[in-house]
Design a protein around this motif. Sequence first.
Motif, PDB file in Angstrom:
ATOM      1  N   ALA A  28       7.855 -33.772 -12.007  1.00 41.31           N
ATOM      2  CA  ALA A  28       6.944 -32.780 -12.574  1.00 41.31           C
ATOM      3  C   ALA A  28       5.771 -32.506 -11.631  1.00 41.31           C
ATOM      4  N   PRO A  29       5.380 -31.245 -11.514  1.00 40.43           N
ATOM      5  CA  PRO A  29       4.264 -30.885 -10.633  1.00 40.43           C
ATOM      6  C   PRO A  29       2.982 -31.626 -10.993  1.00 40.43           C
ATOM      7  N   GLY A  30       2.265 -32.074  -9.977  1.00 40.29           N
ATOM      8  CA  GLY A  30       0.980 -32.722 -10.160  1.00 40.29           C
ATOM      9  C   GLY A  30       1.046 -34.153 -10.661  1.00 40.29           C
ATOM     10  N   VAL A  31       2.234 -34.734 -10.672  1.00 38.88           N
ATOM     11  CA  VAL A  31       2.413 -36.085 -11.215  1.00 38.88           C
ATOM     12  C   VAL A  31       2.640 -37.099 -10.097  1.00 38.88           C
ATOM     13  N   ARG A  32       1.889 -38.201 -10.174  1.00 38.09           N
ATOM     14  CA  ARG A  32       2.171 -39.391  -9.361  1.00 38.09           C
ATOM     15  C   ARG A  32       2.933 -40.314 -10.293  1.00 38.09           C
ATOM     16  N   LEU A  33       4.225 -40.532 -10.018  1.00 38.10           N
ATOM     17  CA  LEU A  33       5.122 -41.172 -10.978  1.00 38.10           C
ATOM     18  C   LEU A  33       5.328 -42.650 -10.690  1.00 38.10           C
ATOM     19  N   ASN A  34       5.111 -43.481 -11.734  1.00 37.81           N
ATOM     20  CA  ASN A  34       5.364 -44.915 -11.617  1.00 37.81           C
ATOM     21  C   ASN A  34       6.863 -45.182 -11.506  1.00 37.81           C
ATOM     22  N   VAL A  35       7.220 -46.028 -10.561  1.00 42.54           N
ATOM     23  CA  VAL A  35       8.603 -46.489 -10.395  1.00 42.54           C
ATOM     24  C   VAL A  35       8.622 -47.937 -10.867  1.00 42.54           C
ATOM     25  N   VAL A  48       4.552 -46.210  -6.553  1.00 41.31           N
ATOM     26  CA  VAL A  48       4.186 -44.954  -7.192  1.00 41.31           C
ATOM     27  C   VAL A  48       4.619 -43.816  -6.270  1.00 41.31           C
ATOM     28  N   LEU A  49       5.358 -42.862  -6.832  1.00 44.71           N
ATOM     29  CA  LEU A  49       5.791 -41.701  -6.051  1.00 44.71           C
ATOM     30  C   LEU A  49       4.638 -40.711  -5.946  1.00 44.71           C
ATOM     31  N   PRO A  50       4.432 -40.127  -4.779  1.00 44.54           N
ATOM     32  CA  PRO A  50       3.356 -39.142  -4.626  1.00 44.54           C
ATOM     33  C   PRO A  50       3.707 -37.809  -5.300  1.00 44.54           C
ATOM     34  N   GLU A  51       2.690 -36.997  -5.531  1.00 44.44           N
ATOM     35  CA  GLU A  51       2.896 -35.652  -6.073  1.00 44.44           C
ATOM     36  C   GLU A  51       3.876 -34.894  -5.186  1.00 44.44           C
ATOM     37  N   GLY A  52       4.705 -34.069  -5.800  1.00 43.86           N
ATOM     38  CA  GLY A  52       5.652 -33.249  -5.059  1.00 43.86           C
ATOM     39  C   GLY A  52       6.932 -33.967  -4.676  1.00 43.86           C
ATOM     40  N   VAL A  85      12.752 -44.486 -13.002  1.00 41.59           N
ATOM     41  CA  VAL A  85      11.664 -43.615 -13.460  1.00 41.59           C
ATOM     42  C   VAL A  85      12.088 -42.982 -14.783  1.00 41.59           C
ATOM     43  N   SER A  86      11.106 -42.659 -15.612  1.00 44.76           N
ATOM     44  CA  SER A  86      11.404 -42.013 -16.885  1.00 44.76           C
ATOM     45  C   SER A  86      11.894 -40.585 -16.647  1.00 44.76           C
ATOM     46  N   ASP A  87      12.991 -40.241 -17.325  1.00 43.76           N
ATOM     47  CA  ASP A  87      13.563 -38.898 -17.206  1.00 43.76           C
ATOM     48  C   ASP A  87      12.630 -37.834 -17.779  1.00 43.76           C
ATOM     49  N   ALA A  88      11.650 -38.229 -18.585  1.00 42.72           N
ATOM     50  CA  ALA A  88      10.692 -37.278 -19.154  1.00 42.72           C
ATOM     51  C   ALA A  88       9.807 -36.644 -18.085  1.00 42.72           C
ATOM     52  N   TYR A  89       9.822 -37.202 -16.880  1.00 44.33           N
ATOM     53  CA  TYR A  89       9.020 -36.688 -15.768  1.00 44.33           C
ATOM     54  C   TYR A  89       9.864 -36.077 -14.653  1.00 44.33           C
ATOM     55  N   VAL A  90      11.174 -35.977 -14.863  1.00 46.42           N
ATOM     56  CA  VAL A  90      12.075 -35.466 -13.830  1.00 46.42           C
ATOM     57  C   VAL A  90      12.764 -34.210 -14.362  1.00 46.42           C
ATOM     58  N   HIS A  91      12.709 -33.125 -13.580  1.00 47.79           N
ATOM     59  CA  HIS A  91      13.302 -31.853 -14.015  1.00 47.79           C
ATOM     60  C   HIS A  91      14.802 -31.853 -13.727  1.00 47.79           C
ATOM     61  N   THR A  92      15.587 -32.208 -14.758  1.00 47.54           N
ATOM     62  CA  THR A  92      17.047 -32.208 -14.603  1.00 47.54           C
ATOM     63  C   THR A  92      17.677 -30.976 -15.229  1.00 47.54           C
TER      64      THR A  92
END
Length: 104
Positions: A28-35, A48-52, A85-92
Motif C-alpha cells: 500500500a502507498p505510504g506504508v512502511r510494512l512490518n515483516v 521493515v519494508l520501506p515505502e514503495g 506480511v499481512s495481506d491487508a497491506y498488499v495489493h493482490t
Amino acid sequence: MSVDEAVTGPGAGESLTAETAVRTFAVAPGVRLNVRNGPGTDYSIVRVLPEGSRVPIFCQAPGTAVTGPYGTSKIWDNIDNGEFVSDAYVHTGTDGYVASRCSF
C-alpha cells in the motif's frame, strides 16, 4: 508495451520480472510494512519494508486478522524464507488467496 503489461496486463497491481519470472505485488502507498517471522502479529518483527516496496508471494497462510488499506484479512503472505506480511497491506486485487497455502 513493457514486459509487465505483456505478461500480467494492467490493473492488477502486480508485475512479473523477466529475469526471475516471479510475480510481485505492491505494498500500500505510504506504508512502511512490518515483516514478521510467522503469520500473525504475535510473531517477532524481523525487518521493515520501506515505502514503495513490492513483494513476491511464494505461499499464503491463515493467521491473525489485521485491518489495513485493503480491508481486514486473516491471510498472511510469505515473501521470503520465514518472512510474512499481512495481506491487508498488499495489493493482490482480491480478498482471497492468490498463491498456494504454505506448508509448515
